[in-house]
Design an enzyme around this catalytic site. Structure first.
Site, PDB file in Angstrom:
ATOM      1  N   HIS A   1      -6.985  -6.347  -0.571  1.00  0.00           N
ATOM      2  CA  HIS A   1      -5.887  -5.290  -0.548  1.00  0.00           C
ATOM      3  C   HIS A   1      -5.286  -5.701   0.975  1.00  0.00           C
ATOM      4  O   HIS A   1      -4.228  -5.103   0.677  1.00  0.00           O
ATOM      5  CB  HIS A   1      -7.055  -4.165  -0.084  1.00  0.00           C
TER       6      HIS A   1
ATOM      7  N   ASP B   1       0.959  -1.292   0.130  1.00  0.00           N
ATOM      8  CA  ASP B   1      -0.276   0.083  -0.214  1.00  0.00           C
ATOM      9  C   ASP B   1       1.003   1.094  -0.140  1.00  0.00           C
ATOM     10  O   ASP B   1       2.076   1.318  -0.833  1.00  0.00           O
ATOM     11  CB  ASP B   1      -1.038   0.730   1.163  1.00  0.00           C
TER      12      ASP B   1
END
Length: 314
Positions: free
Chosen positions: A290, A108
């Protein structure tokens, strides 16, 4: 599930004008450093499933809480969170241990930092492993300006920049609820709601999908953000246009051997032209959302260790 009491105890290390809270595994493997860089709103604890596996494979595993997070320093100036400062912290961390270079792993926002670090300090990075966020091409317009035109003022990147302090306060008022609602997997598709999605999420009474982690694991994140608040970590977003300018003069090509791990159900888009900027990349796709290394810890470890073994055999 992982027992949080098994996570290593941190050391506070002074680097680059700040103190970083650093967790380690495999100190006996001096000379083979691998640095793991968390995303937002995360913590070094997000790498709990990887640390022991990498140490067992012979690596000195170094996992900082980066500036703005938990017990690491949280400077008040927004510009203290630009890519020069964030990458400078990691370079200073290498210097602290006496390492010329290291393998860097990012997820991320941590991936954004690792991409930027590799562009700004190519001689200090020997290999790159990034999860979720592919290389971001530096287009003709600054990133926030571009996003505002395409995605509008309620898109959270834009909102964080145009309405500073608003989301920070909502997250701080709803820390447990926000993090509980965010760390989910297998969420059903739903129609977009009006307003800023993450503020809506922080106020939602019922989470969707399934939890990514146990309540005791989630408590580590909640406690950390109750200590630090959210502003320092959100200030990373408030430097995107500054970073766009800071990266104007660097060679945009990443030459290092690179592993890119995507989650097939991640909301972050895959790159269509990754090899244009990262010619020596291998791509792995995992069936998850994610929070890749937390949703699929064993598969993530296998992908990383297999790739590292191949690279070391070359």
């Amino acid at each position: 599930m992982f027992n949080p009491t098994d996570f290593p105890k941190p050391t506070l290390i002074s680097v680059n004008g700040v103190e970083l809270e650093v967790f380690e595994a495999g100190r006996e493997n001096e000379g083979k450093p691998i640095v793991l860089c968390h995303g937002w709103p995360e913590h070094a604890f997000s790498w709990r499933h990887q640390m022991a596996a990498l140490a067992a494979a012979g690596y000195h595993v170094i996992v900082p809480n980066q500036r703005g997070y938990s017990n690491s320093s949280r400077p008040t100036e927004v510009t203290d969170y630009d890519i020069e400062h964030l990458s400078g912290d990691l370079i200073a961390l290498l210097d602290h241990y006496g390492y010329e270079d290291a393998t860097f792993v990012g997820h991320d926002w941590g991936a954004f930092v690792v991409w930027g670090l590799t562009l700004l300090h190519p001689n200090r990075v020997n290999k790159v492993i990034n999860l979720s966020l592919p290389y971001q091409e530096r287009g003709e317009k600054p990133w926030i300006e571009f996003m505002e035109e395409i995605l509008g003022g309620d898109f959270y990147f834009v909102h964080f920049n145009r309405q500073p302090g608003v989301a920070d306060a909502v997250f701080e008022d709803n820390t447990y609820r926000f993090l509980r609602n965010l760390y989910r997997k297998n969420e059903p598709l739903r129609a977009p709601e009006p307003g800023m999605a993450l503020i809506n999420l922080a106020r939602a009474e019922t989470p969707l999908g399934e939890p990514v982690m146990s309540e005791s694991e989630l408590a580590v994140y909640v406690s950390a953000f109750e200590t630090s608040g959210f502003t320092g970590s959100i200030n990373w977003y408030r430097n995107l246009d500054r970073n766009w300018r800071l990266l104007a003069k660097v060679n945009p090509i990443i030459q290092q051997p690179t592993l890119m791990i995507y989650g097939d159900r991640d909301v972050v888009a895959k790159s269509e032209n990754l090899t244009k900027f990262v010619p020596n990349v291998e791509v792995v796709n995992l069936d998850c959302g994610h929070w890749i290394q937390e949703e699929k810890p064993e598969e993530t470890n296998q992908a990383i260790l297999r790739w590292l073994e191949q690279q070391n055999a070359i």
